[in-house]
Structures are given as C-alpha cells and as structure tokens.
Design a protein around this motif. Structure first.
Motif, PDB file in Angstrom:
ATOM      1  N   GLU A 159      37.182  52.026  49.725  1.00  7.22           N
ATOM      2  CA  GLU A 159      38.321  51.720  48.868  1.00  7.22           C
ATOM      3  C   GLU A 159      39.312  52.873  48.896  1.00  7.22           C
ATOM      4  OE1 GLU A 159      36.045  48.850  45.669  1.00  7.22           O
ATOM      5  OE2 GLU A 159      36.925  50.723  44.950  1.00  7.22           O
ATOM      6  N   THR A 160      40.568  52.548  49.129  1.00  7.88           N
ATOM      7  CA  THR A 160      41.636  53.538  49.150  1.00  7.88           C
ATOM      8  C   THR A 160      42.554  53.289  47.966  1.00  7.88           C
ATOM      9  OG1 THR A 160      41.571  53.605  51.561  1.00  7.88           O
ATOM     10  CG2 THR A 160      43.570  54.456  50.493  1.00  7.88           C
ATOM     11  N   PRO A 161      42.775  54.290  47.104  1.00  8.62           N
ATOM     12  CA  PRO A 161      43.687  54.098  45.972  1.00  8.62           C
ATOM     13  C   PRO A 161      45.097  53.777  46.475  1.00  8.62           C
ATOM     14  CG  PRO A 161      42.414  56.124  45.718  1.00  8.62           C
ATOM     15  CD  PRO A 161      42.180  55.627  47.116  1.00  8.62           C
ATOM     16  N   ALA A 162      45.662  52.689  45.972  1.00  4.97           N
ATOM     17  CA  ALA A 162      47.006  52.276  46.375  1.00  4.97           C
ATOM     18  C   ALA A 162      48.004  52.382  45.225  1.00  4.97           C
ATOM     19  CB  ALA A 162      46.980  50.846  46.914  1.00  4.97           C
ATOM     20  N   ILE A 163      47.592  51.983  44.029  1.00  2.18           N
ATOM     21  CA  ILE A 163      48.481  51.995  42.862  1.00  2.18           C
ATOM     22  C   ILE A 163      47.680  52.472  41.667  1.00  2.18           C
ATOM     23  CG2 ILE A 163      49.975  50.607  41.354  1.00  2.18           C
ATOM     24  CD1 ILE A 163      50.028  48.476  43.600  1.00  2.18           C
ATOM     25  N   ASP A 164      48.303  53.307  40.837  1.00  7.28           N
ATOM     26  CA  ASP A 164      47.694  53.617  39.550  1.00  7.28           C
ATOM     27  C   ASP A 164      48.771  53.677  38.490  1.00  7.28           C
ATOM     28  OD1 ASP A 164      48.767  56.246  39.425  1.00  7.28           O
ATOM     29  OD2 ASP A 164      47.046  57.071  40.449  1.00  7.28           O
ATOM     30  N   GLY A 165      48.340  53.568  37.264  1.00  5.72           N
ATOM     31  CA  GLY A 165      49.288  53.588  36.156  1.00  5.72           C
ATOM     32  C   GLY A 165      48.602  53.273  34.851  1.00  5.72           C
ATOM     33  N   GLU A 166      49.420  52.843  33.889  1.00  5.15           N
ATOM     34  CA  GLU A 166      48.919  52.435  32.583  1.00  5.15           C
ATOM     35  C   GLU A 166      49.673  51.205  32.134  1.00  5.15           C
ATOM     36  OE1 GLU A 166      49.258  55.746  29.885  1.00  5.15           O
ATOM     37  OE2 GLU A 166      47.418  56.659  30.658  1.00  5.15           O
ATOM     38  N   ALA A 167      48.986  50.366  31.373  1.00 11.11           N
ATOM     39  CA  ALA A 167      49.589  49.153  30.831  1.00 11.11           C
ATOM     40  C   ALA A 167      49.315  49.076  29.337  1.00 11.11           C
ATOM     41  CB  ALA A 167      49.008  47.922  31.518  1.00 11.11           C
ATOM     42  N   MET A 168      50.187  48.357  28.648  1.00 18.34           N
ATOM     43  CA  MET A 168      49.998  48.066  27.235  1.00 18.34           C
ATOM     44  C   MET A 168      50.057  46.546  27.111  1.00 18.34           C
ATOM     45  SD  MET A 168      49.730  49.760  24.267  1.00 18.34           S
ATOM     46  CE  MET A 168      50.552  51.292  24.586  1.00 18.34           C
ATOM     47  N   ALA A 169      49.080  45.976  26.409  1.00 19.39           N
ATOM     48  CA  ALA A 169      49.049  44.530  26.223  1.00 19.39           C
ATOM     49  C   ALA A 169      48.648  44.202  24.795  1.00 19.39           C
ATOM     50  CB  ALA A 169      48.078  43.879  27.199  1.00 19.39           C
ATOM     51  N   PHE A 170      49.197  43.095  24.287  1.00 14.57           N
ATOM     52  CA  PHE A 170      48.813  42.557  22.996  1.00 14.57           C
ATOM     53  C   PHE A 170      47.784  41.468  23.262  1.00 14.57           C
ATOM     54  CE2 PHE A 170      53.119  44.136  22.382  1.00 14.57           C
ATOM     55  CZ  PHE A 170      52.987  44.878  21.228  1.00 14.57           C
ATOM     56  N   LEU A 171      46.596  41.610  22.695  1.00 20.48           N
ATOM     57  CA  LEU A 171      45.527  40.646  22.901  1.00 20.48           C
ATOM     58  C   LEU A 171      45.289  39.876  21.607  1.00 20.48           C
ATOM     59  CD1 LEU A 171      42.910  42.867  24.788  1.00 20.48           C
ATOM     60  CD2 LEU A 171      44.899  41.675  25.717  1.00 20.48           C
ATOM     61  N   PRO A 172      45.129  38.558  21.689  1.00 23.05           N
ATOM     62  CA  PRO A 172      44.871  37.781  20.481  1.00 23.05           C
ATOM     63  C   PRO A 172      43.456  38.002  19.943  1.00 23.05           C
ATOM     64  CG  PRO A 172      44.843  36.361  22.409  1.00 23.05           C
ATOM     65  CD  PRO A 172      45.268  37.721  22.872  1.00 23.05           C
ATOM     66  N   THR A 173      42.559  38.469  20.794  1.00 27.13           N
ATOM     67  CA  THR A 173      41.174  38.748  20.425  1.00 27.13           C
ATOM     68  C   THR A 173      40.641  39.842  21.344  1.00 27.13           C
ATOM     69  OG1 THR A 173      38.946  37.802  20.188  1.00 27.13           O
ATOM     70  CG2 THR A 173      40.301  36.938  21.983  1.00 27.13           C
ATOM     71  N   LEU A 174      39.601  40.494  20.913  1.00 28.20           N
ATOM     72  CA  LEU A 174      38.930  41.461  21.783  1.00 28.20           C
ATOM     73  C   LEU A 174      37.706  40.852  22.443  1.00 28.20           C
ATOM     74  CD1 LEU A 174      39.160  44.726  19.640  1.00 28.20           C
ATOM     75  CD2 LEU A 174      40.544  44.069  21.612  1.00 28.20           C
ATOM     76  N   GLN A 175      37.418  39.572  22.121  1.00 32.61           N
ATOM     77  CA  GLN A 175      36.280  38.904  22.721  1.00 32.61           C
ATOM     78  C   GLN A 175      36.596  38.581  24.172  1.00 32.61           C
ATOM     79  OE1 GLN A 175      34.826  35.466  20.650  1.00 32.61           O
ATOM     80  NE2 GLN A 175      33.070  35.271  22.011  1.00 32.61           N
ATOM     81  N   LEU A 176      35.711  39.015  25.059  1.00 36.96           N
ATOM     82  CA  LEU A 176      35.888  38.781  26.482  1.00 36.96           C
ATOM     83  C   LEU A 176      35.652  37.316  26.789  1.00 36.96           C
ATOM     84  CD1 LEU A 176      33.893  41.895  27.609  1.00 36.96           C
ATOM     85  CD2 LEU A 176      36.308  41.531  28.075  1.00 36.96           C
ATOM     86  N   SER A 177      36.586  36.703  27.471  1.00 36.17           N
ATOM     87  CA  SER A 177      36.429  35.321  27.914  1.00 36.17           C
ATOM     88  C   SER A 177      35.498  35.288  29.096  1.00 36.17           C
ATOM     89  CB  SER A 177      37.790  34.748  28.310  1.00 36.17           C
ATOM     90  OG  SER A 177      37.642  33.520  28.983  1.00 36.17           O
ATOM     91  N   SER A 178      34.677  34.260  29.172  1.00 36.20           N
ATOM     92  CA  SER A 178      33.773  34.129  30.319  1.00 36.20           C
ATOM     93  C   SER A 178      34.444  33.409  31.480  1.00 36.20           C
ATOM     94  CB  SER A 178      32.506  33.391  29.905  1.00 36.20           C
ATOM     95  OG  SER A 178      32.833  32.088  29.482  1.00 36.20           O
ATOM     96  N   GLN A 179      35.715  33.037  31.320  1.00 36.36           N
ATOM     97  CA  GLN A 179      36.453  32.349  32.370  1.00 36.36           C
ATOM     98  C   GLN A 179      36.409  33.174  33.650  1.00 36.36           C
ATOM     99  OE1 GLN A 179      40.539  31.669  31.375  1.00 36.36           O
ATOM    100  NE2 GLN A 179      41.082  30.998  33.394  1.00 36.36           N
ATOM    101  N   GLY A 180      35.959  32.545  34.733  1.00 36.46           N
ATOM    102  CA  GLY A 180      35.949  33.216  36.023  1.00 36.46           C
ATOM    103  C   GLY A 180      34.774  34.140  36.241  1.00 36.46           C
ATOM    104  N   ILE A 181      33.820  34.161  35.323  1.00 39.92           N
ATOM    105  CA  ILE A 181      32.697  35.063  35.460  1.00 39.92           C
ATOM    106  C   ILE A 181      31.494  34.295  36.006  1.00 39.92           C
ATOM    107  CG2 ILE A 181      31.074  36.559  34.219  1.00 39.92           C
ATOM    108  CD1 ILE A 181      33.907  37.667  34.404  1.00 39.92           C
ATOM    109  N   ALA A 182      30.856  34.864  37.000  1.00 40.14           N
ATOM    110  CA  ALA A 182      29.661  34.227  37.581  1.00 40.14           C
ATOM    111  C   ALA A 182      28.449  34.567  36.743  1.00 40.14           C
ATOM    112  CB  ALA A 182      29.456  34.697  39.018  1.00 40.14           C
TER     113      ALA A 182
END
Length: 171
Positions: A147-170
């Motif tokens: 793995e070669t680092p290509a992009i790094d940074g920081e993001a800010m997001a407003f989440l309606p919940t902190l519960q992790l959705s299982s959508q897309g999880i195997a």
C-alpha cells in the motif's frame, strides 16, 4: 496472476465491540479500481478536462507522470464520504482537508480508511472528526499487495447516530 476474493464494501479495521463508533475506531473500504470510464465521466460532470487525466502523452510529458494518466484527486477522495455514509446512513459531510502525497493512476486499485479522532454530541447529532487516508495497492510487480499513501487529510461529518450500520459488511 493471483485470484482476488470478493471483500466486503466496508470492513472494520478496529472498532469497538459495542457496535457504536468510539474515538480510535477505524473503518476501511473495499478496494476500488479507477477506470478510464470513471475518469471520463468525472471529467464530463465536473468540467475538469485537464489533459493529465485524459491524455497519456500529456500526462507522461508535461505532467511528468511516468505511468501515464492520473485520476482526478477529487474523484479519488470521494471514497471518504462514500465510506462514512455507507456505515452511517444520513451522515452529512461538513468539511474535508486533503494532501495529495502520490498520484492514483487510471487502472490503480485504491482503498480508503477513516479513523474517528474526536466525537462531540450536540442537539441529538454527533459531530465526528475523522482522519482520512487513501492508499493505492500494488503498482509494483514485485509486491502487488503493498500500500502506497496517496491522499491524507481530515474530515468533519454530522452523524445521526454513532451506531455502526451493518450495510455492506460480510459475516
């Protein structure tokens, strides 16, 4: 040639056992290969028709990219909000800082990772600051998993919940 197994859209790198996002938890996307079609579609929608994205000769010559055309940085960085929204449906992206460390070339596979740095709760919404990283995978004939680092940074997001959705999880 190695055969690659399908991996989940999003997989946890390190998350709390509670199923709720906590500071220090990290999420990682599935591998994403950026194609010529992706770059052409992004150029059409965004209006960014810089020839380093669309013309191999210009990318190699004037652009100095020995491997040819590069993916638009904003297209590659779109992996971050997609990753966050896939685990927190209804999330609203508020900001993103980016540093482009290395090019993502057309045909490269990339993977995104976000890590919760800070969580504040206000008026029933959760304001989360994430570190964001994008890596290209392979590109070197000797190690197609490096793995070669290509992009790094920081993001800010407003989440309606902190519960992790299982959508897309195997399982």
């Amino acid at each position: 040639m190695r055969m690659r197994l399908a991996v989940p859209l999003v997989r946890a790198v390190s998350t709390s056992a509670s199923g709720y996002l906590k500071v220090g938890d990290a999420l990682r996307s599935d591998r994403r290969r950026f194609t010529e079609g992706d770059v052409a579609a992004y150029a059409a929608v965004s209006g960014d028709r810089n020839p380093v994205h669309l013309d191999d000769a210009v990318a190699r010559g004037a652009g100095g990219f020995s491997r040819g055309r590069v993916v638009h940085g904003m297209l590659a960085s779109s992996l971050f909000p997609a990753l966050i929204a896939s685990r927190f449906p209804g999330a609203v992206y508020a900001s993103q800082s980016l540093r482009f460390a290395a090019p993502v070339h057309v045909g490269d596979e990339a993977v995104a990772e976000v890590k919760a740095l800070n969580i504040k709760t206000s008026s029933g919404r959760h304001i989360v600051k994430f570190s964001t990283k994008c890596f290209t995978i392979g590109g070197d004939e000797d190690d197609d998993e490096e793995e070669t680092p290509a992009i790094d940074g920081e993001a800010m997001a407003f989440l309606p919940t902190l519960q992790l959705s299982s959508q897309g999880i195997a399982d």
